[in-house]
Every structure is written in structure tokens, then in C-alpha cells.
Design a protein around this motif. Structure first.
Motif, PDB file in Angstrom:
ATOM      1  N   HIS A 111      24.372  40.303  -5.918  1.00  0.00           N
ATOM      2  CA  HIS A 111      24.343  41.588  -6.627  1.00  0.00           C
ATOM      3  C   HIS A 111      25.694  41.939  -7.255  1.00  0.00           C
ATOM      4  CE1 HIS A 111      20.304  42.429  -5.225  1.00  0.00           C
ATOM      5  NE2 HIS A 111      20.683  42.002  -4.040  1.00  0.00           N
ATOM      6  N   GLY A 112      26.779  41.667  -6.547  1.00  0.00           N
ATOM      7  CA  GLY A 112      28.087  42.002  -7.091  1.00  0.00           C
ATOM      8  C   GLY A 112      28.420  41.198  -8.331  1.00  0.00           C
ATOM      9  N   THR A 113      28.438  39.860  -8.188  1.00  0.00           N
ATOM     10  CA  THR A 113      28.764  39.021  -9.339  1.00  0.00           C
ATOM     11  C   THR A 113      27.670  39.089 -10.388  1.00  0.00           C
ATOM     12  OG1 THR A 113      29.936  37.515  -7.860  1.00  0.00           O
ATOM     13  CG2 THR A 113      29.471  36.728 -10.079  1.00  0.00           C
ATOM     14  N   GLY A 114      26.409  39.044  -9.949  1.00  0.00           N
ATOM     15  CA  GLY A 114      25.319  39.077 -10.914  1.00  0.00           C
ATOM     16  C   GLY A 114      25.363  40.289 -11.811  1.00  0.00           C
ATOM     17  N   GLU A 115      25.511  41.457 -11.205  1.00  0.00           N
ATOM     18  CA  GLU A 115      25.501  42.690 -11.984  1.00  0.00           C
ATOM     19  C   GLU A 115      26.761  42.850 -12.825  1.00  0.00           C
ATOM     20  OE1 GLU A 115      24.800  47.330 -10.766  1.00  0.00           O
ATOM     21  OE2 GLU A 115      23.464  45.781  -9.954  1.00  0.00           O
ATOM     22  N   SER A 116      27.925  42.546 -12.219  1.00  0.00           N
ATOM     23  CA  SER A 116      29.169  42.781 -12.958  1.00  0.00           C
ATOM     24  C   SER A 116      29.365  41.754 -14.071  1.00  0.00           C
ATOM     25  CB  SER A 116      30.369  42.775 -12.008  1.00  0.00           C
ATOM     26  OG  SER A 116      30.504  41.539 -11.332  1.00  0.00           O
ATOM     27  N   ALA A 117      28.892  40.522 -13.887  1.00  0.00           N
ATOM     28  CA  ALA A 117      29.020  39.520 -14.949  1.00  0.00           C
ATOM     29  C   ALA A 117      28.184  39.911 -16.163  1.00  0.00           C
ATOM     30  CB  ALA A 117      28.594  38.144 -14.435  1.00  0.00           C
ATOM     31  N   VAL A 118      26.940  40.294 -15.916  1.00  0.00           N
ATOM     32  CA  VAL A 118      26.059  40.672 -17.035  1.00  0.00           C
ATOM     33  C   VAL A 118      26.565  41.932 -17.720  1.00  0.00           C
ATOM     34  CG1 VAL A 118      23.722  41.396 -17.653  1.00  0.00           C
ATOM     35  CG2 VAL A 118      24.048  39.514 -16.058  1.00  0.00           C
ATOM     36  N   SER A 119      26.982  42.919 -16.933  1.00  0.00           N
ATOM     37  CA  SER A 119      27.426  44.179 -17.539  1.00  0.00           C
ATOM     38  C   SER A 119      28.703  43.978 -18.347  1.00  0.00           C
ATOM     39  CB  SER A 119      27.630  45.248 -16.461  1.00  0.00           C
ATOM     40  OG  SER A 119      28.669  44.892 -15.568  1.00  0.00           O
ATOM     41  N   ASN A 120      29.595  43.083 -17.899  1.00  0.00           N
ATOM     42  CA  ASN A 120      30.828  42.855 -18.658  1.00  0.00           C
ATOM     43  C   ASN A 120      30.584  42.087 -19.943  1.00  0.00           C
ATOM     44  OD1 ASN A 120      33.545  43.802 -17.480  1.00  0.00           O
ATOM     45  ND2 ASN A 120      32.363  43.227 -15.685  1.00  0.00           N
ATOM     46  N   VAL A 121      29.601  41.199 -19.961  1.00  0.00           N
ATOM     47  CA  VAL A 121      29.212  40.557 -21.218  1.00  0.00           C
ATOM     48  C   VAL A 121      28.732  41.611 -22.205  1.00  0.00           C
ATOM     49  CG1 VAL A 121      27.480  39.066 -22.291  1.00  0.00           C
ATOM     50  CG2 VAL A 121      28.695  38.288 -20.261  1.00  0.00           C
ATOM     51  N   GLN A 122      27.900  42.522 -21.739  1.00  0.00           N
ATOM     52  CA  GLN A 122      27.385  43.572 -22.622  1.00  0.00           C
ATOM     53  C   GLN A 122      28.491  44.500 -23.109  1.00  0.00           C
ATOM     54  OE1 GLN A 122      24.269  44.838 -19.680  1.00  0.00           O
ATOM     55  NE2 GLN A 122      22.975  44.849 -21.500  1.00  0.00           N
ATOM     56  N   LEU A 123      29.357  44.926 -22.195  1.00  0.00           N
ATOM     57  CA  LEU A 123      30.416  45.859 -22.568  1.00  0.00           C
ATOM     58  C   LEU A 123      31.417  45.224 -23.526  1.00  0.00           C
ATOM     59  CD1 LEU A 123      31.185  47.575 -19.150  1.00  0.00           C
ATOM     60  CD2 LEU A 123      30.351  48.723 -21.201  1.00  0.00           C
ATOM     61  N   THR A 124      31.823  44.009 -23.205  1.00  0.00           N
ATOM     62  CA  THR A 124      32.837  43.356 -24.030  1.00  0.00           C
ATOM     63  C   THR A 124      32.326  43.061 -25.430  1.00  0.00           C
ATOM     64  OG1 THR A 124      33.806  42.369 -22.038  1.00  0.00           O
ATOM     65  CG2 THR A 124      34.426  41.395 -24.151  1.00  0.00           C
ATOM     66  N   ALA A 125      31.076  42.586 -25.510  1.00  0.00           N
ATOM     67  CA  ALA A 125      30.518  42.233 -26.821  1.00  0.00           C
ATOM     68  C   ALA A 125      29.871  43.431 -27.515  1.00  0.00           C
ATOM     69  CB  ALA A 125      29.477  41.132 -26.653  1.00  0.00           C
ATOM     70  N   ASN A 126      29.593  44.499 -26.754  1.00  0.00           N
ATOM     71  CA  ASN A 126      28.844  45.637 -27.277  1.00  0.00           C
ATOM     72  C   ASN A 126      27.517  45.159 -27.883  1.00  0.00           C
ATOM     73  OD1 ASN A 126      28.233  48.296 -27.881  1.00  0.00           O
ATOM     74  ND2 ASN A 126      29.245  48.234 -29.879  1.00  0.00           N
ATOM     75  N   ARG A 127      26.837  44.315 -27.087  1.00  0.00           N
ATOM     76  CA  ARG A 127      25.558  43.767 -27.523  1.00  0.00           C
ATOM     77  C   ARG A 127      24.484  44.019 -26.477  1.00  0.00           C
ATOM     78  NH1 ARG A 127      26.400  37.772 -30.163  1.00  0.00           N
ATOM     79  NH2 ARG A 127      28.029  38.300 -31.668  1.00  0.00           N
ATOM     80  N   ILE A 128      23.258  44.027 -26.937  1.00  0.00           N
ATOM     81  CA  ILE A 128      22.120  44.133 -26.048  1.00  0.00           C
ATOM     82  C   ILE A 128      21.721  42.738 -25.586  1.00  0.00           C
ATOM     83  CG2 ILE A 128      20.388  44.020 -27.908  1.00  0.00           C
ATOM     84  CD1 ILE A 128      18.818  46.154 -26.318  1.00  0.00           C
ATOM     85  N   VAL A 129      21.387  42.609 -24.315  1.00  0.00           N
ATOM     86  CA  VAL A 129      20.958  41.331 -23.763  1.00  0.00           C
ATOM     87  C   VAL A 129      19.434  41.235 -23.741  1.00  0.00           C
ATOM     88  CG1 VAL A 129      20.963  39.917 -21.659  1.00  0.00           C
ATOM     89  CG2 VAL A 129      23.073  40.974 -22.448  1.00  0.00           C
ATOM     90  N   SER A 130      18.760  42.361 -23.744  1.00  0.00           N
ATOM     91  CA  SER A 130      17.299  42.376 -23.747  1.00  0.00           C
ATOM     92  C   SER A 130      16.775  41.598 -24.946  1.00  0.00           C
ATOM     93  CB  SER A 130      16.781  43.820 -23.815  1.00  0.00           C
ATOM     94  OG  SER A 130      17.273  44.575 -22.737  1.00  0.00           O
ATOM     95  N   GLY A 131      15.842  40.704 -24.682  1.00  0.00           N
ATOM     96  CA  GLY A 131      15.254  39.895 -25.746  1.00  0.00           C
ATOM     97  C   GLY A 131      16.043  38.653 -26.088  1.00  0.00           C
ATOM     98  N   GLU A 132      17.274  38.533 -25.576  1.00  0.00           N
ATOM     99  CA  GLU A 132      18.096  37.361 -25.825  1.00  0.00           C
ATOM    100  C   GLU A 132      17.771  36.263 -24.802  1.00  0.00           C
ATOM    101  OE1 GLU A 132      21.316  37.734 -28.423  1.00  0.00           O
ATOM    102  OE2 GLU A 132      19.229  38.240 -28.872  1.00  0.00           O
ATOM    103  N   THR A 133      18.123  35.037 -25.116  1.00  0.00           N
ATOM    104  CA  THR A 133      17.971  33.929 -24.180  1.00  0.00           C
ATOM    105  C   THR A 133      19.299  33.704 -23.475  1.00  0.00           C
ATOM    106  OG1 THR A 133      16.238  32.853 -25.478  1.00  0.00           O
ATOM    107  CG2 THR A 133      17.466  31.465 -23.929  1.00  0.00           C
ATOM    108  N   VAL A 134      19.303  33.916 -22.171  1.00  0.00           N
ATOM    109  CA  VAL A 134      20.499  33.766 -21.353  1.00  0.00           C
ATOM    110  C   VAL A 134      20.368  32.481 -20.545  1.00  0.00           C
ATOM    111  CG1 VAL A 134      21.902  34.753 -19.506  1.00  0.00           C
ATOM    112  CG2 VAL A 134      20.855  36.254 -21.218  1.00  0.00           C
ATOM    113  N   VAL A 135      21.304  31.566 -20.755  1.00  0.00           N
ATOM    114  CA  VAL A 135      21.328  30.296 -20.036  1.00  0.00           C
ATOM    115  C   VAL A 135      22.331  30.408 -18.896  1.00  0.00           C
ATOM    116  CG1 VAL A 135      21.774  27.818 -20.199  1.00  0.00           C
ATOM    117  CG2 VAL A 135      20.730  29.030 -22.137  1.00  0.00           C
ATOM    118  N   VAL A 136      21.865  30.194 -17.685  1.00  0.00           N
ATOM    119  CA  VAL A 136      22.713  30.295 -16.494  1.00  0.00           C
ATOM    120  C   VAL A 136      22.881  28.903 -15.905  1.00  0.00           C
ATOM    121  CG1 VAL A 136      23.015  31.351 -14.225  1.00  0.00           C
ATOM    122  CG2 VAL A 136      21.851  32.627 -16.057  1.00  0.00           C
ATOM    123  N   ALA A 137      24.108  28.432 -15.839  1.00  0.00           N
ATOM    124  CA  ALA A 137      24.402  27.132 -15.239  1.00  0.00           C
ATOM    125  C   ALA A 137      24.714  27.331 -13.766  1.00  0.00           C
ATOM    126  CB  ALA A 137      25.580  26.473 -15.944  1.00  0.00           C
ATOM    127  N   GLY A 138      23.859  26.799 -12.909  1.00  0.00           N
ATOM    128  CA  GLY A 138      24.028  26.942 -11.471  1.00  0.00           C
ATOM    129  C   GLY A 138      23.064  27.978 -10.911  1.00  0.00           C
TER     130      GLY A 138
END
Length: 414
Positions: free
Chosen positions: A184-211
Motif C-alpha cells: 500500500h505504501g509504495t503502490g499508492e505513493s508511486a502511482v500518485s507521484n507519477v500522476q502529480l509529476t506528469a499532471n496526467r490521468i492514469v485512468s484508461g492508460e496502459t500501465v506496465v509493471v515490471a515485477g
């Protein structure tokens, strides 16, 4: 140690807001002040020097230790936190905001020259250097508490090479750390920081997770929870099957490269996303790393492919390829949730459990007589922290009846 009031402007005390969300650490600090298990000892803390770590350092100091603290990553320290802690009696900084890798390494060695008795480590940055370059100090070390997956792997490698000379607790592998901080910690903060830094929506996008370890599972679950299409890349067939049964598409990185809009690495190994994958990616993809070290995305190969770079947003390096495609790298390939300009790390409520486990593991190292090896944290300590956390957040936990306990203890079960 002087107590700091929670009231007042945040600038006067950068830890005030965080203390409100860390009831376990506050309670442990009270217990430690009475018992002083670390009295007369020098403890070393290596971690990301932001507010949650600051509260953890205060907690260790409450047990009677002098605390020497340093960073585990050159880009994740907060100047206000470092300065605030360094001003407290019994606490000493071996860090500064914005250090280079070489400067941080020098600070680690300066700290180890002080021959600390107890190490609270992150990524095995202190324990490895202690064994490699400060062998004369090993005799005084009671043990190591390690909070990360990569750090435990390094300790296990040291033990396999018959190098590990002190007892070490694999705090990362205990349920109260791994099931909450990693997922929950890394999962939530990693996704939220991608959104905040890029100012982009992740909904509808294809997210590739390695590992698809605990961290990768958390990233994939959080991304899908806000509407992303998720693809998992795994080398372990059991984890690949687990991702499949959890509803994620499973693919090789070679196949996923052309489809992904966002790539997040969480493997603990190097060169997971490399040149042949960059060549297949479409324009304007986002590349982020959630693993401890900045080796999972082959940045050198990406730089070699690009004809130029730019900085379209703070925390993002854009690589311009000769064919016109643009590949966007977050935080230079470092931890996306801790090294970017908007990064806050894990939520305090999650780190409350992690640092509580680190604290009780340190207490156990002092009180127990353990051999030089990598040890699992005793289940009783994990349950102790779990019970306190459940009480703190108002989660009811049922007690077994005497009949139920007797039933479990009776192998005949008539």
C-alpha cells in the motif's frame, strides 16, 4: 530528549504533522523512555531523511541512544528535517539535501568511523560498507535491522558468502512491514507521484509493471483501482501466475514495450527496461522506477539513443529520439515516490507500522543473544505491533474462545 509540541506553524517543527499520524511510534517512545533499552549506546540510522524518518529517529533516541543519521539516497533528504534533527541533543546529521552519490558515500564512511553499536539500515548501505571497509568496528556492533527487500537480499548474499559477522533482522519480510508498506505504501505513493509529476490521468492508460512482488503487486493494484489497464512482466512463473489470477495481463517486456503508456519497475535487479524496449515504445511514454536502486531502467542506453534531452517539467527528463519520439524519465531513474520534486514518500500511517517494527527489532537485538545470520523477526513482535496498530485505528480484533484454542492445539480434533 526535549519534547516538541504538535501545535504551532509547520515551519517551526517539520515533524509536527507527521507525529499526529504515527500513534505507534509515539506510544513506543513513551515505553522506551521508561525502559531505556538503548542507554549508553550509539545507534546509526540510514534512511530517506523526510518527516516519517525524523519521527523514527526521535523514537530511537527516546530509548536512550545517541543517534547518528544519514541518507540512503542522495535525492530524498529534506533540508528542514535534517536541520531540525541535527539541532536536537543527542542527534547528529551525516547528510545534507541534494548530495551527490560520492558525497553521500563519504558521509556513510564518516558515520561508520564513529563505530555505532546498532544499525537501522535501508538498502544495506551501512551494513555492507561496515563489513567491506570498517572491519575493526564489527566487534562493537550488536546487530542490524533492515527495512527493504533489496537490503535483505544483500544481507542474505553476505551470509551466503560467509561474510556476515553480526546478527541481522529481515524487518522487510515480516508481515506488518511487507503487507502494508510494500503493497500500500509504495503502490499508492508511486502511482500518485507519477500522476502529480506528469499532471496526467492514469485512468484508461496502459500501465506496465515490471515485477510482481509485494511492491509490484501494490503498484498494479493501485493503478488498476483508478482505471488503468495493467500489464505485469515477471521472471518467476509463480508470481506470473499470481498476477494472471489477480486479473492482470501478463506479458514479456518485449511484447509490452509497444503497448505501454506508463512503465514502473519494481524488481530489485538491473536493466529491466533497456535499449531494445526503448526502440519499441511509442511517443511520450512515462518511465518510472519504484525499486530501491536506480539501475532498473538502463538510463545510459536511453541517453545513447537520444539526440538531445530537455526538462519539460520539474522531475522529468525528456529524451528526444532521432525519429521524433519522446521518452520521459522520472527522477533520473531513482525512486519515483521519494526522489521527485513532489515526492512525499509513503503516507505516515503506513510508515508508523514499518518504523515500529524497526524499533522493536532493534530492541530485540539488544536484549536477545543472536548468532551472526539473517534472522526472521519473531512472530510475537509482529503480532505486538499489529495489535497496537489495530487498537490505534479502531479495528476490532476477535479473541478466540478457550474451546477454539483447545481445538487448534488438539491434533486428534474429535
Amino acid at each position: 530528549m526535549k519534547e516538541v509540541e504538535l501545535t504551532g506553524p509547520e515551519g517551526a517543527d517539520p515533524l509536527a504533522w507527521t507525529r499526529e499520524s504515527t500513534p505507534l511510534l509515539r506510544g513506543l517512545a513513551d515505553d522506551l523512555r521508561r525502559a531505556e533499552p538503548f542507554a549508553g549506546m550509539t545507534a546509526a540510522v540510514a534512511s530517506h531523511l523526510e518527516p516519517k524518518t525524523g519521527v523514527f529517529i526521535e523514537t530511537v533516541a527516546a530509548g536512550g541512544a545517541d543517534v547518528l543519521f544519514t541518507g540512503s539516497d542522495p535525492d530524498s533528504g529534506h533540508e528542514a528535517v535534517i536541520d531540525h534533527l541535527d539541532d536536537q541533543p543527542g542527534l547528529e546529521a551525516f547528510a545534507a539535501e541534494g548530495m551527490t552519490e560520492a558525497e553521500l558515500d563519504e558521509q556513510h564512511h564518516r558515520l561508520l568511523d564513529r563505530e555505532p553499536d546498532l544499525l537501522f539500515d535501508d538498502g544495506c548501505v551501512l551494513a555492507a560498507k561496515l563489513h567491506d571497509s570498517h572491519g575493526d568496528a564489527l566487534d562493537s556492533v550488536v546487530g542490524v535491522a533492515e527495512q527493504t527487500t533489496s537490503g535483505v537480499h544483500r544481507l542474505e548474499a553476505m551470509a551466503a558468502d560467509d561474510v556476515l559477522a553480526v546478527p541481522a533482522f529481515a524487518v522487510n519480510h515480516t508481515p506488518m512491514k511487507r503487507r502494508f508498506d510494500n503493497v500500500h505504501g509504495t503502490g499508492e505513493s508511486a502511482v500518485s507521484n507519477v500522476q502529480l509529476t506528469a499532471n496526467r490521468i492514469v485512468s484508461g492508460e496502459t500501465v506496465v509493471v515490471a515485477g510482481y512482488g509485494h511492491v509490484g503487486r501494490g503498484v498494479a493494484e493501485k493503478a488498476r483501482g483508478i482505471g488503468a489497464h495493467t500489464v505485469v512482466v515477471e521472471v518467476d512463473p509463480r508470481k506470473a501466475l499470481e498476477a494472471h489470477m489477480d486479473g492482470h495481463r501478463v506479458a514479456s517486456m518485449a511484447d509490452a514495450a509497444a503497448d505501454g503508456d506508463v512503465f514502473v519497475t519494481a524488481t530489485g535487479v538491473r536493466d529491466v527496461v533497456r535499449e531494445e524496449h526503448f526502440r519499441e515504445m511509442h511517443d511520450d511514454v512515462l518511465l518510472a522506477n519504484a525499486g530501491h536502486y536506480d539501475v532498473e531502467i538502463d538510463v545510459d542506453a536511453l541517453r545513447g539513443l537520444a539526440e538531445s534531452t530537455s526538462t519539460p517539467r520539474a522531475g522529468v527528463t525528456r529524451f528526444h529520439l532521432p525519429d521524433g519520439r519522446r521518452l520521459n524519465l522520472f527522477a533520473e531513474g531513482r525512486l519515483v515516490n521519494l526522489s521527485g520534486p513532489y515526492s512525499q514518500g509513503h503516507p505516515a500511517a503506513v510508515m508508523d507500522s514499518t518504523f515500529a517494527m524497526m524499533t522493536v527489532a532493534g530492541r530485540e537485538l539488544v536484549e536477545a543473544d543472536l548468532s551472526p545470520a539473517v534472522h526472521a523477526v519473531p512472530d510475537r513482535l509482529d503480532r505486538e505491533v499489529a495489535r497496537k496498530k489495530a487498537d490505534a485505528v479502531g479495528v476490532p480484533v476477535e479473541d478466540r474462545t478457550d474451546e477454539q484454542a483447545a481445538y487448534l492445539d488438539d491434533w486428534r480434533r474429535e
